[in-house]
Design a protein around this motif. Structure first.
Motif, PDB file in Angstrom:
ATOM      1  N   ASP A 148      76.664  78.881 -36.179  1.00  0.00           N
ATOM      2  CA  ASP A 148      77.586  79.585 -37.094  1.00  0.00           C
ATOM      3  C   ASP A 148      77.965  80.793 -36.682  1.00  0.00           C
ATOM      4  O   ASP A 148      79.203  80.978 -36.908  1.00  0.00           O
ATOM      5  N   GLN A 149      77.211  81.309 -35.731  1.00  0.00           N
ATOM      6  CA  GLN A 149      77.777  82.610 -35.162  1.00  0.00           C
ATOM      7  C   GLN A 149      78.282  82.427 -33.859  1.00  0.00           C
ATOM      8  O   GLN A 149      78.987  83.483 -33.155  1.00  0.00           O
ATOM      9  N   GLU A 150      78.856  81.051 -33.348  1.00  0.00           N
ATOM     10  CA  GLU A 150      79.309  80.882 -32.055  1.00  0.00           C
ATOM     11  C   GLU A 150      78.585  81.491 -30.903  1.00  0.00           C
ATOM     12  O   GLU A 150      79.030  81.802 -29.988  1.00  0.00           O
ATOM     13  N   GLN A 151      77.140  81.359 -30.947  1.00  0.00           N
ATOM     14  CA  GLN A 151      76.366  82.246 -30.034  1.00  0.00           C
ATOM     15  C   GLN A 151      76.377  81.106 -28.688  1.00  0.00           C
ATOM     16  O   GLN A 151      76.490  80.033 -28.544  1.00  0.00           O
ATOM     17  N   HIS A 152      76.455  81.882 -27.546  1.00  0.00           N
ATOM     18  CA  HIS A 152      76.726  81.182 -26.351  1.00  0.00           C
ATOM     19  C   HIS A 152      75.839  82.248 -25.261  1.00  0.00           C
ATOM     20  O   HIS A 152      76.066  83.322 -25.386  1.00  0.00           O
ATOM     21  N   ALA A 153      75.583  81.674 -24.188  1.00  0.00           N
ATOM     22  CA  ALA A 153      75.092  82.491 -23.055  1.00  0.00           C
ATOM     23  C   ALA A 153      75.044  81.995 -21.779  1.00  0.00           C
ATOM     24  O   ALA A 153      75.231  81.138 -21.501  1.00  0.00           O
ATOM     25  N   THR A 154      75.319  83.115 -20.885  1.00  0.00           N
ATOM     26  CA  THR A 154      75.603  82.693 -19.418  1.00  0.00           C
ATOM     27  C   THR A 154      74.339  83.668 -18.688  1.00  0.00           C
ATOM     28  O   THR A 154      73.811  84.502 -19.319  1.00  0.00           O
ATOM     29  N   ALA A 155      74.204  82.941 -17.449  1.00  0.00           N
ATOM     30  CA  ALA A 155      72.811  83.716 -16.728  1.00  0.00           C
ATOM     31  C   ALA A 155      73.187  83.833 -15.359  1.00  0.00           C
ATOM     32  O   ALA A 155      74.126  83.269 -14.935  1.00  0.00           O
ATOM     33  N   SER A 156      72.553  84.789 -14.719  1.00  0.00           N
ATOM     34  CA  SER A 156      72.673  85.001 -13.461  1.00  0.00           C
ATOM     35  C   SER A 156      71.097  85.230 -12.731  1.00  0.00           C
ATOM     36  O   SER A 156      70.396  85.965 -13.377  1.00  0.00           O
ATOM     37  N   VAL A 157      70.992  84.651 -11.728  1.00  0.00           N
ATOM     38  CA  VAL A 157      69.681  84.719 -11.040  1.00  0.00           C
ATOM     39  C   VAL A 157      69.469  85.844  -9.908  1.00  0.00           C
ATOM     40  O   VAL A 157      70.590  85.906  -9.084  1.00  0.00           O
ATOM     41  N   THR A 158      68.708  86.778  -9.853  1.00  0.00           N
ATOM     42  CA  THR A 158      68.712  87.773  -9.004  1.00  0.00           C
ATOM     43  C   THR A 158      67.614  87.471  -7.721  1.00  0.00           C
ATOM     44  O   THR A 158      67.962  87.574  -6.581  1.00  0.00           O
ATOM     45  N   GLU A 159      66.462  86.814  -8.095  1.00  0.00           N
ATOM     46  CA  GLU A 159      65.815  86.349  -7.046  1.00  0.00           C
ATOM     47  C   GLU A 159      64.711  85.089  -7.532  1.00  0.00           C
ATOM     48  O   GLU A 159      64.653  85.120  -8.766  1.00  0.00           O
ATOM     49  N   GLY A 160      64.104  84.414  -6.563  1.00  0.00           N
ATOM     50  CA  GLY A 160      62.923  83.620  -6.808  1.00  0.00           C
ATOM     51  C   GLY A 160      62.040  83.697  -5.782  1.00  0.00           C
ATOM     52  O   GLY A 160      62.144  83.951  -4.509  1.00  0.00           O
ATOM     53  N   HIS A 161      60.560  83.335  -6.174  1.00  0.00           N
ATOM     54  CA  HIS A 161      59.781  83.459  -5.096  1.00  0.00           C
ATOM     55  C   HIS A 161      58.299  82.666  -5.442  1.00  0.00           C
ATOM     56  O   HIS A 161      58.079  82.313  -6.533  1.00  0.00           O
ATOM     57  N   TYR A 162      57.791  82.453  -4.565  1.00  0.00           N
ATOM     58  CA  TYR A 162      56.348  81.609  -4.772  1.00  0.00           C
ATOM     59  C   TYR A 162      55.393  82.808  -5.234  1.00  0.00           C
ATOM     60  O   TYR A 162      55.172  83.740  -4.486  1.00  0.00           O
ATOM     61  N   PRO A 163      54.830  82.750  -6.310  1.00  0.00           N
ATOM     62  CA  PRO A 163      53.946  83.931  -6.753  1.00  0.00           C
ATOM     63  C   PRO A 163      52.679  83.519  -5.724  1.00  0.00           C
ATOM     64  O   PRO A 163      52.381  82.811  -5.165  1.00  0.00           O
ATOM     65  N   SER A 164      52.108  85.110  -5.799  1.00  0.00           N
ATOM     66  CA  SER A 164      51.065  85.069  -4.747  1.00  0.00           C
ATOM     67  C   SER A 164      49.686  84.417  -4.854  1.00  0.00           C
ATOM     68  O   SER A 164      49.075  83.839  -3.995  1.00  0.00           O
ATOM     69  N   ALA A 165      49.262  84.091  -6.235  1.00  0.00           N
ATOM     70  CA  ALA A 165      48.176  83.028  -6.507  1.00  0.00           C
ATOM     71  C   ALA A 165      48.629  81.668  -5.981  1.00  0.00           C
ATOM     72  O   ALA A 165      47.784  81.029  -5.279  1.00  0.00           O
ATOM     73  N   PHE A 166      49.746  81.287  -5.934  1.00  0.00           N
ATOM     74  CA  PHE A 166      50.257  79.925  -5.641  1.00  0.00           C
ATOM     75  C   PHE A 166      49.987  79.753  -4.067  1.00  0.00           C
ATOM     76  O   PHE A 166      49.328  79.016  -3.455  1.00  0.00           O
ATOM     77  N   GLN A 167      50.378  80.616  -3.473  1.00  0.00           N
ATOM     78  CA  GLN A 167      50.543  80.989  -1.862  1.00  0.00           C
ATOM     79  C   GLN A 167      48.963  80.820  -1.376  1.00  0.00           C
ATOM     80  O   GLN A 167      48.738  80.059  -0.541  1.00  0.00           O
ATOM     81  N   GLN A 168      48.218  81.649  -2.326  1.00  0.00           N
ATOM     82  CA  GLN A 168      46.886  81.676  -1.889  1.00  0.00           C
ATOM     83  C   GLN A 168      46.129  80.308  -2.025  1.00  0.00           C
ATOM     84  O   GLN A 168      44.991  79.876  -1.189  1.00  0.00           O
ATOM     85  N   ALA A 169      46.489  79.498  -3.096  1.00  0.00           N
ATOM     86  CA  ALA A 169      46.186  78.174  -3.175  1.00  0.00           C
ATOM     87  C   ALA A 169      46.159  77.525  -2.162  1.00  0.00           C
ATOM     88  O   ALA A 169      45.511  76.419  -1.670  1.00  0.00           O
ATOM     89  N   LEU A 170      47.671  77.464  -1.781  1.00  0.00           N
ATOM     90  CA  LEU A 170      47.957  76.463  -0.679  1.00  0.00           C
ATOM     91  C   LEU A 170      47.340  77.036   0.683  1.00  0.00           C
ATOM     92  O   LEU A 170      46.842  76.071   1.493  1.00  0.00           O
ATOM     93  N   ALA A 171      47.070  78.325   0.877  1.00  0.00           N
ATOM     94  CA  ALA A 171      46.268  78.598   2.014  1.00  0.00           C
ATOM     95  C   ALA A 171      44.785  78.328   2.033  1.00  0.00           C
ATOM     96  O   ALA A 171      44.258  77.744   3.169  1.00  0.00           O
TER      97      ALA A 171
END
Length: 230
Positions: A148-171
């Motif tokens: 009803d309010q014609e709401q819409h959104a666009t997005a921009s991504v600044t960065e992505g990374h593997y969280p440290s705990a995930f890296q530790q699990a793989l290590a």
């Protein structure tokens, strides 16, 4: 007076969940990533969310990665872009986050939004947590109010990374990834909101996604992890 629904954007939907709801969601994500020893620590907040990793976990090998392709709307899914044809976990997670943070109620119904999002999901049901992804979409009544309010959104991504705990699990257990090839990736960015009569605003966004990237295949989305695990 300008009319805005601050709790109605897809990426903030569910932000008011109770502790029990968040725990239940976290448990579902843990089940999805159970094949990765130690990832439980990530999904319970053990990771340091905004640290850039010193070393990335091994990406799938055995074939060239697809270049990032400009997404185009698919028929039947309104403005939701087609799944990105990307075989690298972080790049795919960034594309998926941009998809999740973008919507247009002016030309996309709630059913179309859900259909478009489902197309990004892994077809391996034992690793797919559709509830965590579909839960990003407001209920039908709220979606109608947004439209009803014609709401819409666009997005921009600044960065992505593997969280440290995930890296530790793989290590700790490098071979664990080879069962399901499910990677945890945290993505940060911004969402720009617009609605009728010139209303608008911008908000920072962060999300941890579980993405499946098997060798010689494009990645797919497995789950949205709770925001407490960045």
């Amino acid at each position: 007076m300008r009319n805005r629904f601050p709790s109605s954007s897809l990426s903030s939907y569910g932000s008011g969940w109770s502790t029990n709801q968040r725990i239940a969601t976290g448990a579902a994500i843990v089940a999805v990533l159970l094949v990765l020893a130690g990832v439980v620590a990530l999904l319970t907040g053990g990771g340091s969310g905004h640290q850039t990793p010193d070393a990335a976990p091994p990406a799938p090998t055995g074939g060239p990665s697809h270049a990032e392709v400009a997404a185009k709307p698919s028929s039947g899914s309104g403005s939701v872009p087609k799944p990105a044809q990307i075989a690298e976990p972080v790049a795919y997670a960034k594309a998926a986050a941009e998809m999740l943070w973008s919507y247009d109620t002016r030309d996309t119904s709630r059913d179309q939004q859900l259909a478009g999002m489902r197309a990004w999901m892994t077809t391996e049901t034992e690793y797919a947590d559709w509830a965590s992804v579909s839960g990003q979409v407001p209920d039908p009544v709220l979606w109608s109010r947004m439209a009803d309010q014609e709401q819409h959104a666009t997005a921009s991504v600044t960065e992505g990374h593997y969280p440290s705990a995930f890296q530790q699990a793989l290590a700790d257990d490098p071979s664990a990834i080879t069962e399901a090839y499910v990677y945890a990736v945290t993505v940060n960015g911004k969402q720009a909101l617009r609605w009728q009569k010139g209303g608008g605003g911008a908000e920072d966004r962060a999300v941890t996604l579980a993405v499946q990237c098997r060798p010689n295949h494009d990645c797919t989305l497995a789950a949205v992890a709770p925001n407490v695990a960045q």
